[in-house]
Design an enzyme around this catalytic site. Structure first.
Site, mmCIF file in Angstrom:
data_model
loop_
_atom_site.group_PDB
_atom_site.id
_atom_site.type_symbol
_atom_site.label_atom_id
_atom_site.label_comp_id
_atom_site.label_asym_id
_atom_site.label_seq_id
_atom_site.Cartn_x
_atom_site.Cartn_y
_atom_site.Cartn_z
ATOM 1 N N GLN A 219 -16.457 24.800 -26.606
ATOM 2 C CA GLN A 219 -16.094 26.147 -27.059
ATOM 3 C C GLN A 219 -16.024 26.281 -28.576
ATOM 4 O OE1 GLN A 219 -16.004 28.779 -25.257
ATOM 5 N NE2 GLN A 219 -16.119 27.789 -23.258
ATOM 6 N N HIS B 89 -10.427 21.770 -19.840
ATOM 7 C CA HIS B 89 -11.381 22.207 -18.817
ATOM 8 C C HIS B 89 -11.489 21.056 -17.809
ATOM 9 C CE1 HIS B 89 -15.446 23.170 -17.287
ATOM 10 N NE2 HIS B 89 -15.299 24.371 -17.805
ATOM 11 N N CYS C 105 -12.327 27.007 -14.553
ATOM 12 C CA CYS C 105 -12.425 25.536 -14.500
ATOM 13 C C CYS C 105 -11.295 24.889 -15.285
ATOM 14 C CB CYS C 105 -13.778 25.029 -15.015
ATOM 15 S SG CYS C 105 -15.156 25.657 -14.092
ATOM 16 N N LYS D 102 -24.072 27.394 -24.495
ATOM 17 C CA LYS D 102 -23.022 28.188 -25.155
ATOM 18 C C LYS D 102 -23.335 28.360 -26.640
ATOM 19 C CE LYS D 102 -19.542 26.218 -22.069
ATOM 20 N NZ LYS D 102 -19.264 27.205 -21.029
ATOM 21 N N ASP E 288 -13.900 17.639 -26.937
ATOM 22 C CA ASP E 288 -14.750 18.485 -26.106
ATOM 23 C C ASP E 288 -15.012 19.745 -26.928
ATOM 24 O OD1 ASP E 288 -15.805 20.338 -24.401
ATOM 25 O OD2 ASP E 288 -14.197 20.219 -22.904
#
Ligand SMILES: Cc1ncc(COP(=O)(O)O)c(C=O)c1O
Length: 481
Positions: free
Chosen positions: A260, A180, A424, A283, A257
């Site tokens: 997600q 991302h 993104c 999220k 990261d």
């Protein structure tokens, strides 16, 4: 009213077992639970921590998820005509989180900067408790390792600035094509500012990280590896064990990261063997405007602050500034107090779910979606075509129709909420030779009807592309009354 049995992530402690699971439990969070056999098992309380515990699981053979019951907990999903398939952008919020936010705003709204009145004390206690909840969710060694930020982007920028301050010209940071922008641009900016070199792992044809290049891309000057835990475009999951092993032999630290991955259940940062983890509250069924950077304490302690001002200091004189210890050192200004408290409530809500059941439910829906799309003319899935090592994030391209139009028509005609564009992750999407994709992403509240509404909408569009122009027409004017 019958009392409910104590449950741990959906598993019932102390049940005569029809199935045995070997679990790692951290204060009630099951970290891993492979099925190992069948016998009677001991009673384990929800605050219990330990590894390799064997306990029973009620109904383990039939681990179906009651998605309808979950959906009922989400006021934003009350409209049965809405098919919300955009959780990877922002998940919906359960009522318990809204209640926690309202409770804070009406009974404990104050700043957390050491004021001595009762509301401030209540706010500080709730904020500290939220930090402890995040630490439990990540299985961090201490709440002091949890830094609240405004989101995943802010967490990664913080790391790039503060850990980046330790890097020298010519040092290398390894990222990947799957990133991302939030895990790409902070490192590229660092390269411009401080002359570090950003290297990039490629991806496979089906949108997975190509770890075959790992050893050759990690040179002697590699100091940090910053990779996505799960791609927001292809849904592919990173083989963290392999990355960590390569990083250790090179003496590099690893940041994941997790924006997600975190929405899909508790994460064990210690078991993963990583050094930093970033994720976003919105999220994970929590509020917007809050995120987390977890870091190993000894690393955080060595890092200078990113932003300055407010209570992130021990003392300030006209000659000298002494910064506070982490995590306060990294929380300049008024932190996202309500956001953190809401996130704590969201993680509590997540702890009520049976994550094995959620996982198999998600896999089944993902398979249904992939199979359905595979049968439609002109549809190309961007990412793995199977359910192996991937999450319920499915991007696709429809020949001849811009993704934004696909999403608009599906919204207007079928009530399907999806996201379109390059998400993104422009270099990643461009590598597939397209300018954008439509993306459907699943949450535990989704069911077959959501997937089927999407498939019906796409099928209709493949038969009648003219629906795009029809949907673009302005709605007929109402007669004046
Ligand atoms: C993989 C990934 N990383 C980082 C981010 C940025 O998260 P936020 O916008 O909450 O800062 C996102 C958001 O979509 C994401 O999907």
């Amino acid at each position: 009213m019958a009392r409910r049995r104590p449950t741990i992530g959906g598993y019932c402690a102390g049940e005569p077992a029809s199935e045995l699971i070997r679990v790692n439990v951290i204060r009630g969070y099951i970290v891993e639970a492979p099925v190992v056999g069948s016998t009677q098992v001991p009673r384990v309380g929800p605050q219990w921590s330990g590894s390799e515990v064997i306990m029973s699981s009620q109904g383990a053979k039939d681990r179906t998820l009651d998605a309808a019951a979950i959906k009922r907990q989400f006021p934003g999903l009350a409209d049965a005509r809405l098919h919300y398939l955009d959780s990877a952008a922002t998940a919906q919020v359960p009522a318990s989180v809204l209640d926690a936010l309202r409770r804070f705003e009406t009974t404990a709204r104050a700043n957390v900067h050491g004021e001595v009145h009762r509301l401030a004390r209540a706010a500080i206690a709730a904020y500290d408790e939220a930090r402890a909840r995040v630490a439990r969710f990540l299985h961090a060694r201490s709440p002091a390792e949890i830094v609240f930020t405004s989101g995943a982007t802010a967490a990664i920028n913080l790391l790039a600035h503060s850990y980046g301050a330790r890097l020298r010209e010519g040092d290398e940071v390894l990222i990947s094509l799957l990133e991302h922008h939030s895990n790409m641009l902070p490192w590229r900016q660092l390269a411009e500012r401080r002359g570090i070199v950003v290297r990039m792992l490629p991806m496979t044809e089906d949108g997975r990280l190509d770890l075959g290049w790992l050893e050759s891309e990690i040179g002697p000057r590699c100091k940090l590896i910053a990779l996505t835990h799960c791609s927001n475009v292809t849904g592919a999951i990173t083989d963290v064990g392999r990355v960590v092993a390569a990083a250790r032999s090179a003496g590099a630290v690893v940041m994941l990261d997790g924006a997600q991955r975190a929405p899909h259940g508790p994460v064990d940062v210690q078991a993963l063997g990583i050094d930093f983890y970033a994720f976003a509250g919105h999220k994970c069924y929590g509020p917007t405007g809050v995120g987390v950077l977890w870091g190993r304490r000894e690393l955080l302690e060595e890092m200078p602050p990113f932003m300055t001002g407010g209570q992130m200091i021990e003392s300030v004189t006209l000659e000298e500034v002494r910064y506070a210890a982490p995590p306060r050192r990294f929380e300049a200004g008024t932190p996202p107090i309500a956001g953190a408290i809401g996130l704590g409530a969201a993680l509590d809500w997540m702890a009520t779910l049976d994550w094995r059941a959620v996982r198999s439910h998600e896999l089944r829906l993902t398979r249904r979606l992939l199979d359905g799309l595979a049968h439609l003319e002109g549809v190309r899935v961007i990412g793995p075509g199977d359910t192996h090592d991937r999450r319920g994030v499915v991007s696709f391209h429809l020949a001849g129709i811009p993704p934004a139009e696909v999403c608009r028509v599906l919204d207007l005609r079928h009530g399907v909420a999806m996201r379109s564009g390059y998400h993104c992750a422009q270099p990643l999407v461009a590598a597939f030779g397209v300018a954008g994709v439509a993306r459907a992403s699943l949450g535990p509240y989704n069911d077959d009807t959501d997937v089927d509404a999407l498939l019906a909408g796409v099928e209709e569009l493949t038969r009648q592309p003219s629906l795009v122009t029809a949907a673009a027409k302005p709605a007929p004017k109402r007669a004046a009354s």
